[in-house]
Enzyme design. Structure first.
Site, PDB file in Angstrom:
ATOM      1  N   LYS A 105       0.826  -1.208   0.000  1.00 10.55           N
ATOM      2  CA  LYS A 105       0.000   0.000   0.000  1.00 10.55           C
ATOM      3  C   LYS A 105       0.860   1.257   0.000  1.00 10.55           C
ATOM      4  O   LYS A 105       0.556   2.223  -0.707  1.00 10.55           O
ATOM      5  CB  LYS A 105      -0.946  -0.014   1.199  1.00 10.55           C
ATOM      6  CG  LYS A 105      -2.001  -1.097   1.125  1.00 10.55           C
ATOM      7  CD  LYS A 105      -2.659  -1.324   2.472  1.00 10.55           C
ATOM      8  CE  LYS A 105      -3.553  -2.550   2.422  1.00 10.55           C
ATOM      9  NZ  LYS A 105      -4.066  -2.939   3.741  1.00 10.55           N
ATOM     10  N   GLN A 149      -5.101  -1.932   9.561  1.00  6.07           N
ATOM     11  CA  GLN A 149      -4.798  -3.199   8.910  1.00  6.07           C
ATOM     12  C   GLN A 149      -5.379  -4.360   9.712  1.00  6.07           C
ATOM     13  O   GLN A 149      -5.118  -4.500  10.907  1.00  6.07           O
ATOM     14  CB  GLN A 149      -3.279  -3.380   8.756  1.00  6.07           C
ATOM     15  CG  GLN A 149      -2.874  -4.647   8.043  1.00  6.07           C
ATOM     16  CD  GLN A 149      -3.357  -4.695   6.607  1.00  6.07           C
ATOM     17  OE1 GLN A 149      -3.239  -3.722   5.867  1.00  6.07           O
ATOM     18  NE2 GLN A 149      -3.904  -5.819   6.193  1.00  6.07           N
ATOM     19  N   ASP A 172     -11.790   2.675   4.059  1.00  2.00           N
ATOM     20  CA  ASP A 172     -12.117   1.251   4.001  1.00  2.00           C
ATOM     21  C   ASP A 172     -13.587   1.011   3.694  1.00  2.00           C
ATOM     22  O   ASP A 172     -13.962  -0.053   3.212  1.00  2.00           O
ATOM     23  CB  ASP A 172     -11.794   0.595   5.345  1.00  2.00           C
ATOM     24  CG  ASP A 172     -10.495  -0.183   5.312  1.00  2.00           C
ATOM     25  OD1 ASP A 172     -10.130  -0.672   4.236  1.00  2.00           O
ATOM     26  OD2 ASP A 172      -9.846  -0.303   6.356  1.00  2.00           O
TER      27      ASP A 172
END
Length: 345
Positions: A105, A149, A172
């Site tokens: 990422k 995460q 997200d």
């Protein structure tokens, strides 16, 4: 035949611990601008036919084009306003797979011009410590997106921590208000979970018609299956969800023009499950034993690729299909958030 059955692999031996429920290894990471899909497709459209020569839906190539488009837009924003979109990632513990995802990422952010912020916390830290870092990123004007995460250590309450991210920076798309808005007609969420959004964008880039089609989503997780079904429904497909309690999953799946599988079971979906000419999006990322590989295993999807390729009109590869799209959607969500927070068009 029960959907919870782990079917024998057509090419490999699947590890016995896998169940139908979506595993966290599917969280390659997630995210994308919910209001508008990036357009200007350069990929040849796919027509649903009964022709048995299947087309590969190349997520890697599509994702690269999307990243290039994002990079151009970010350059323009920097040049005209000086604003740099920023993404913060919170990593708890030292899981190798999570560390790899975070590195990927950060590299993707660097490639398109997004600033990266990171908080690395020990495995035994408290929920309060994680939430404190989230709070700092919530109030940091340079941070436009926050990603926790997953998976988190077992002693942590995942929902509590994810809900600490303010909805305006929830790239997200996991915030209950974002999911609630996605489920309601006439409402638009700020963000949608990236893996399902990447699936839909891949269909759109290849000009695969969704409206009026029958779609089956295999798996009903909050992260992929459920939002994927909602997105297909928003695109005016008729949607059925197949899960571990579904009776006759093969017969139901065989009626679908579009299949999105996010079950986490290696080669669960056989060629006999699929309608000739259907389009298949395989979200599964499953390690199966492979003594010829240096690692001792190989990654395969939920769909037995060799069998499916003889039946369907188009299918994603694993790897190289949905995974790259997921990260591209995360970058797009972060850009969208920066534009929204700074009131940029």
């Amino acid at each position: 035949m029960a959907a919870s059955t782990v079917f024998a692999d057509c090419c490999w031996v699947a590890r016995p611990f896998r169940g139908l429920h979506l595993r966290r290894t599917l969280l390659l990471s997630s995210r994308f601008n919910n209001r508008m899909f990036l357009s200007s497709s350069v990929f040849a459209p796919v027509a649903m036919t009964t022709d048995t020569s299947s087309k590969l839906l190349d997520g890697k190539s599509v994702a690269k084009k999307i990243r290039d488009e994002i990079a151009i837009e970010i350059d323009k924003i920097k040049e005209t306003t000086g604003i740099v979109p920023g993404l913060a990632v919170i990593l708890v513990g030292s899981r190798k797979d999570s560390q790899t995802y975070v590195r990927n990422k950060k590299k993707a952010c660097e490639d398109v011009g997004i600033a990266s912020y990171e908080a690395n916390l020990p495995e035994d830290c408290s929920e309060e410590e994680v939430i404190e870092h989230i709070s700092q990123f919530n109030t940091n004007p340079s941070v436009h997106g926050i990603l926790v995460q997953l998976p988190l250590p077992r002693h942590m309450h995942e929902e509590k921590i994810l809900n600490a991210v303010i909805i305006e920076k929830d790239v997200d798309g996991f915030h209950p208000l974002n999911i609630g808005r996605l489920a309601m007609q006439g409402r638009d969420p700020l963000f949608v979970p990236c893996t399902p959004k990447g699936c839909i964008e891949l269909l759109r880039r290849y000009e695969i018609e969704i409206k009026g089609k029958r779609a089956v989503v295999i798996g009903r997780s909050n992260i992929v299956g459920m939002p994927a079904a909602l997105l297909l429904q928003r695109a005016n497909a008729t949607v059925t969800m197949v899960h571990s309690y579904t009776k006759n999953p093969e017969e139901i799946t065989k009626q679908a023009d579009i299949v999105i599988s996010a079950a986490g079971v290696a080669n669960l979906v056989r060629g006999s499950w699929l309608k000739p000419g259907a389009v298949v999006i395989d979200v599964g990322i499953n390690p199966v034993d492979d003594p010829e590989s240096a690692r001792g295993y190989r990654l395969v999807g939920d769909v037995c690729f060799d069998e499916a390729s003889e039946v369907v009109s188009a299918i994603t590869p694993v790897p190289g299909g949905v995974g790259p799209m997921t990260i591209a959607m995360l970058l797009s969500n972060t850009l969208s958030s920066a534009k929204r927070l700074h009131k940029l068009k």
